[in-house]
Design an enzyme around this catalytic site. Structure first.
Site, PDB file in Angstrom:
ATOM      1  N   VAL A  86       0.848  -1.193   0.000  1.00 19.61           N
ATOM      2  CA  VAL A  86       0.000   0.000   0.000  1.00 19.61           C
ATOM      3  C   VAL A  86       0.888   1.249   0.000  1.00 19.61           C
ATOM      4  O   VAL A  86       1.719   1.440   0.900  1.00 19.61           O
ATOM      5  CB  VAL A  86      -0.951   0.011   1.218  1.00 19.61           C
ATOM      6  CG1 VAL A  86      -1.825   1.263   1.186  1.00 19.61           C
ATOM      7  CG2 VAL A  86      -1.799  -1.255   1.247  1.00 19.61           C
ATOM      8  N   LYS A  87       0.692   2.071  -1.028  1.00 21.10           N
ATOM      9  CA  LYS A  87       1.535   3.263  -1.188  1.00 21.10           C
ATOM     10  C   LYS A  87       0.816   4.449  -0.535  1.00 21.10           C
ATOM     11  O   LYS A  87      -0.335   4.772  -0.894  1.00 21.10           O
ATOM     12  CB  LYS A  87       1.753   3.500  -2.670  1.00 21.10           C
ATOM     13  CG  LYS A  87       2.990   4.271  -3.012  1.00 21.10           C
ATOM     14  CD  LYS A  87       3.211   4.170  -4.507  1.00 21.10           C
ATOM     15  CE  LYS A  87       4.330   5.054  -4.969  1.00 21.10           C
ATOM     16  NZ  LYS A  87       4.312   5.217  -6.420  1.00 21.10           N
ATOM     17  N   VAL A  88       1.491   5.087   0.407  1.00 23.67           N
ATOM     18  CA  VAL A  88       0.867   6.115   1.238  1.00 23.67           C
ATOM     19  C   VAL A  88       1.705   7.393   1.181  1.00 23.67           C
ATOM     20  O   VAL A  88       2.931   7.328   1.316  1.00 23.67           O
ATOM     21  CB  VAL A  88       0.807   5.620   2.719  1.00 23.67           C
ATOM     22  CG1 VAL A  88       0.140   6.645   3.617  1.00 23.67           C
ATOM     23  CG2 VAL A  88       0.110   4.265   2.818  1.00 23.67           C
TER      24      VAL A  88
END
Ligand code: E4P
Length: 220
Positions: A86-88
């Site tokens: 998950v890219k945050v």
């Protein structure tokens, strides 16, 4: 150093895989838009299609900017496939969400990183990957590669586990410099990877080898 490809284009991902050097994929909302992938259902289907092309990690970026939204989106993305990361974004609620994901065994890629201070925060929160944007730093007349050096030194001194994923790579020289500066992973357009192949002396040398072989075998 691992090679990720920075694209949402399925043909490019297949080509990198076929070349034999593909370790993973990174995407972002701009790359998805470039491929004309719109609407939540299509975006999710596209991430699944990417995950079917590689066993390597695939970064899928949230578009929420508040804690609850990031968590909700991140859980949906993480459920799509075991290799989703998950890219945050590096914002206050993003750091808080990375910390929550870490506690809940969901892997993360902290994106839009432009300083060593941000790198320290992301590592403290337990980010799996950190994405400093080399090319965008160079665009502002600062030195993107120097930042990779600095972060690599800090992470080594402090024994942080977060992996440095050099992003916003614009050319083959960036890849070589990222390798030298201690990046664990580079994510690049296919063109920059293929550019590593080229040296004129290789072409001249190969042409001479083949010509000499042909001449010798014509005489025989
Ligand atoms: C990947 O993780 C980044 O989103 C990407 O490398 C940014 O690249 P750009 O600066 O060329 O848009």
């Amino acid at each position: 150093m691992r090679f990720f490809i920075d694209t949402a284009n399925l043909d490019e991902i297949k080509e990198a895989k076929d070349f034999g050097i593909l370790d993973g994929v990174t995407t972002n909302p701009s790359l998805m838009a470039k491929e004309g992938i719109t609407g939540t259902d299509n975006v999710m289907k596209h991430y699944k299609a990417i995950c079917e092309l590689t066993d390597g990690d695939v970064s899928a970026e949230v578009i929420s900017t508040d804690f609850e939204g990031i968590i909700r989106e991140g859980q949906i993305l993480a459920d799509l496939a075991p290799n989703i990361v998950v890219k945050v974004p590096m914002i206050r609620d993003g750091v808080k969400a990375i910390s929550w994901f870490t506690e809940n065994d969901i892997r993360t890629n902290c994106t839009l990183v432009f300083s060593a201070g941000q790198a320290i925060l992301a590592a403290k929160a337990g980010a799996t990957y950190l994405s400093p944007f080399i090319g965008r730093i160079d665009d502002t007349s600062w030195d993107g590669i120097e930042l990779i050096h600095q972060i690599a030194e800090i992470y080594a001194i402090q024994s942080f586990d977060t992996e440095i994923l050099a992003a916003s790579i614009r050319n083959s020289k960036h890849i070589v410099d990222a390798a030298e500066s201690g990046a664990d992973v580079v994510t690049c357009p296919l063109k920059a990877i293929l550019g590593l192949l080229y040296h004129p002396l290789t072409d001249i040398g190969l042409a001479k080898f083949l010509a000499d072989h042909k001449k010798a075998n014509e005489k025989a």
